[in-house]
Design a protein around this motif. Sequence first.
Motif, short mmCIF file in Angstrom:
data_model
loop_
_atom_site.label_atom_id
_atom_site.label_comp_id
_atom_site.label_asym_id
_atom_site.label_seq_id
_atom_site.Cartn_x
_atom_site.Cartn_y
_atom_site.Cartn_z
N ILE A 95 11.67 -22.25 -12.19
CA ILE A 95 11.49 -23.53 -12.13
C ILE A 95 9.87 -23.77 -11.88
O ILE A 95 9.74 -23.66 -11.06
CB ILE A 95 12.16 -23.87 -11.23
CG1 ILE A 95 13.98 -23.39 -11.10
CG2 ILE A 95 12.27 -25.30 -10.88
CD1 ILE A 95 15.01 -23.83 -10.15
N LYS B 167 13.82 -25.52 -21.13
CA LYS B 167 13.40 -27.18 -22.43
C LYS B 167 12.81 -27.88 -23.13
O LYS B 167 11.63 -27.40 -23.13
CB LYS B 167 12.53 -28.17 -20.89
CG LYS B 167 14.05 -28.23 -19.26
CD LYS B 167 13.57 -29.11 -18.62
CE LYS B 167 14.81 -28.99 -17.80
NZ LYS B 167 14.63 -29.59 -16.34
N LEU C 186 21.34 -21.57 -19.14
CA LEU C 186 20.65 -21.72 -18.28
C LEU C 186 19.80 -23.16 -17.82
O LEU C 186 18.05 -22.91 -17.60
CB LEU C 186 19.37 -20.83 -18.33
CG LEU C 186 20.04 -19.40 -18.40
CD1 LEU C 186 19.51 -18.36 -19.06
CD2 LEU C 186 21.24 -18.94 -16.99
N GLY C 187 20.59 -23.84 -17.34
CA GLY C 187 19.22 -25.34 -18.10
C GLY C 187 18.87 -25.41 -16.75
O GLY C 187 17.89 -26.98 -16.29
N THR C 188 19.38 -24.68 -14.91
CA THR C 188 18.10 -25.27 -13.92
C THR C 188 16.66 -24.89 -13.87
O THR C 188 15.96 -24.94 -13.29
CB THR C 188 19.55 -23.39 -12.88
OG1 THR C 188 20.58 -24.56 -12.66
CG2 THR C 188 18.53 -24.31 -11.74
N PHE C 189 16.75 -23.87 -15.01
CA PHE C 189 14.92 -23.12 -15.70
C PHE C 189 14.06 -24.21 -16.40
O PHE C 189 15.10 -24.36 -17.82
CB PHE C 189 15.88 -21.36 -15.59
CG PHE C 189 16.14 -20.99 -14.59
CD1 PHE C 189 16.13 -20.68 -13.05
CD2 PHE C 189 17.71 -20.42 -15.39
CE1 PHE C 189 16.52 -20.27 -12.92
CE2 PHE C 189 18.59 -20.07 -14.10
CZ PHE C 189 18.10 -19.75 -12.70
N ASP C 190 12.97 -23.97 -16.25
CA ASP C 190 12.37 -24.55 -17.12
C ASP C 190 11.65 -23.56 -17.83
O ASP C 190 11.17 -23.22 -19.20
CB ASP C 190 11.35 -25.04 -16.17
CG ASP C 190 11.60 -26.24 -15.34
OD1 ASP C 190 12.66 -27.02 -16.09
OD2 ASP C 190 11.64 -26.54 -13.97
N SER D 102 9.83 -21.51 -8.10
CA SER D 102 11.27 -20.76 -7.61
C SER D 102 11.41 -20.01 -9.15
O SER D 102 11.28 -20.63 -10.36
CB SER D 102 12.71 -21.50 -7.42
OG SER D 102 13.63 -20.57 -7.33
#
Length: 142
Positions: free
Chosen positions: A20, A76, A92-96, A125
């Motif tokens: 992130i 993304k 895994l949309g939380t991660f950039d 993170s």
Amino acid sequence: MKKLKLKADYSYDFHLIGIISQSKDYTVSWAINKALGIGLSKESDLEVDLKNAEKLIVSNFVFENDFRRFTLLANKVVTETAMTQKLFVPSLGTFDFLLKIEEFEETSDLEMLFSALRRSEKIDSIVKLDVKKIKEKESFLF
């Protein structure tokens, strides 16, 4: 007409780290290079064809030595046709960003790498991911 199904057993023998960060891809690449003492460099974007005739353009950076291959992927991404933002790996949309680490020899100082990445100021993170539990794990077979 008889339909046949092809079953293939792929090897998911690599490590995956979810990152992130609000920084741009080249800044994250630079931060990883600095933290790990490696030389990720920009490669040609990956083009992923979607079912609805759209293409995802995935930014990626690669570094390889005798022991490992590191691949930094943007999660993304922008679609080619609609210029809208989508996810390379939707589950895994939380991660950039996603950092794939393939080991050619059993050197396995992964904890040291993880610790060094955690100290980077451009990375907010990081999380070690279990590849076997990822729904779209085939996305990493390239």
